[in-house]
Design a protein around this motif. Structure first.
Motif, PDB file in Angstrom:
ATOM      1  N   CYS A  27       1.033  -1.046  -0.038  1.00  0.00           N
ATOM      2  CA  CYS A  27       0.137   0.034   0.000  1.00  0.00           C
ATOM      3  C   CYS A  27       0.802   1.284  -0.022  1.00  0.00           C
ATOM      4  CB  CYS A  27      -0.766   0.039   1.194  1.00  0.00           C
ATOM      5  SG  CYS A  27      -1.871   1.256   1.297  1.00  0.00           S
TER       6      CYS A  27
ATOM      7  N   ILE B  26     -10.244   4.229 -11.204  1.00  0.00           N
ATOM      8  CA  ILE B  26     -10.336   3.784  -9.960  1.00  0.00           C
ATOM      9  C   ILE B  26     -11.444   2.627  -9.784  1.00  0.00           C
ATOM     10  CG2 ILE B  26     -11.432   4.565  -7.823  1.00  0.00           C
ATOM     11  CD1 ILE B  26     -10.641   7.545  -8.596  1.00  0.00           C
ATOM     12  N   THR B  27     -11.074   1.904  -9.115  1.00  0.00           N
ATOM     13  CA  THR B  27     -11.718   0.577  -8.813  1.00  0.00           C
ATOM     14  C   THR B  27     -11.853  -0.093  -7.461  1.00  0.00           C
ATOM     15  OG1 THR B  27     -12.446  -1.645  -9.964  1.00  0.00           O
ATOM     16  CG2 THR B  27     -10.028  -1.144  -9.711  1.00  0.00           C
ATOM     17  N   CYS B  28     -12.082  -1.218  -7.208  1.00  0.00           N
ATOM     18  CA  CYS B  28     -12.048  -1.799  -5.624  1.00  0.00           C
ATOM     19  C   CYS B  28     -11.551  -2.979  -5.959  1.00  0.00           C
ATOM     20  CB  CYS B  28     -13.307  -1.708  -5.387  1.00  0.00           C
ATOM     21  SG  CYS B  28     -14.729  -2.828  -5.969  1.00  0.00           S
TER      22      CYS B  28
ATOM     23  N   GLU C 156     -12.351  -6.179  -3.523  1.00  0.00           N
ATOM     24  CA  GLU C 156     -13.156  -6.459  -2.302  1.00  0.00           C
ATOM     25  C   GLU C 156     -12.597  -7.659  -1.631  1.00  0.00           C
ATOM     26  OE1 GLU C 156     -15.279  -4.633  -0.927  1.00  0.00           O
ATOM     27  OE2 GLU C 156     -15.901  -3.411  -2.341  1.00  0.00           O
TER      28      GLU C 156
ATOM     29  N   ASP D  70     -10.800  -6.269   0.727  1.00  0.00           N
ATOM     30  CA  ASP D  70      -9.592  -5.562   1.280  1.00  0.00           C
ATOM     31  C   ASP D  70      -9.529  -4.106   0.955  1.00  0.00           C
ATOM     32  OD1 ASP D  70      -8.946  -7.762   2.583  1.00  0.00           O
ATOM     33  OD2 ASP D  70      -7.588  -8.505   0.738  1.00  0.00           O
ATOM     34  N   PHE D  71      -9.576  -3.755  -0.328  1.00  0.00           N
ATOM     35  CA  PHE D  71      -9.792  -2.389  -0.801  1.00  0.00           C
ATOM     36  C   PHE D  71     -10.871  -1.854  -1.420  1.00  0.00           C
ATOM     37  CE2 PHE D  71      -5.376  -4.432  -0.608  1.00  0.00           C
ATOM     38  CZ  PHE D  71      -4.642  -3.677   0.091  1.00  0.00           C
ATOM     39  N   THR D  72     -11.711  -1.085  -0.780  1.00  0.00           N
ATOM     40  CA  THR D  72     -12.743  -0.743  -1.286  1.00  0.00           C
ATOM     41  C   THR D  72     -12.543   0.634  -2.497  1.00  0.00           C
ATOM     42  OG1 THR D  72     -12.967   1.069   0.488  1.00  0.00           O
ATOM     43  CG2 THR D  72     -13.993  -1.294   0.691  1.00  0.00           C
ATOM     44  N   THR D  73     -11.413   1.211  -2.477  1.00  0.00           N
ATOM     45  CA  THR D  73     -11.148   2.202  -3.510  1.00  0.00           C
ATOM     46  C   THR D  73      -9.606   1.904  -3.635  1.00  0.00           C
ATOM     47  OG1 THR D  73     -12.867   3.751  -2.614  1.00  0.00           O
ATOM     48  CG2 THR D  73     -11.306   4.544  -4.268  1.00  0.00           C
ATOM     49  N   ILE D  74      -9.367   2.047  -5.100  1.00  0.00           N
ATOM     50  CA  ILE D  74      -7.821   1.774  -5.546  1.00  0.00           C
ATOM     51  C   ILE D  74      -7.936   2.349  -6.740  1.00  0.00           C
ATOM     52  CG2 ILE D  74      -7.297  -0.411  -4.273  1.00  0.00           C
ATOM     53  CD1 ILE D  74      -7.512  -1.735  -6.931  1.00  0.00           C
TER      54      ILE D  74
ATOM     55  N   TYR E 174      -5.844   2.531 -10.448  1.00  0.00           N
ATOM     56  CA  TYR E 174      -5.146   1.602 -11.360  1.00  0.00           C
ATOM     57  C   TYR E 174      -4.514   2.104 -12.286  1.00  0.00           C
ATOM     58  CZ  TYR E 174      -8.941   1.093 -14.435  1.00  0.00           C
ATOM     59  OH  TYR E 174      -9.821   1.309 -15.402  1.00  0.00           O
TER      60      TYR E 174
END
Length: 54
Positions: free
Chosen positions: A14, A38-40, A42, A44-48, A50
């Motif tokens: 992270c 921006i995606t997720c 799930e 673990d990470f609701t917003t990432i 890329y």
């Protein structure tokens, strides 16, 4: 880039940055951005952020 295809990705630790710094780091390392967004991942990470690079 075609949609609906499966892509194998490399994961990383992270690191909190904004898109400006993220893009600067990518360009500084000689890569070109093909797609970004921006995606997720799930649950673990609701917003990432890329990027797909070449």
């Amino acid at each position: 880039m075609e949609t609906g295809n499966e892509m194998i990705i490399a994961s990383t630790s992270c690191k909190m940055v904004n898109f400006k710094h993220f893009e600067e780091e990518i360009f500084r390392n000689g890569l070109n951005i093909v797609e970004k967004g921006i995606t997720c991942i799930e649950p673990d990470f609701t917003t990432i952020m890329y990027v797909v690079v070449e």
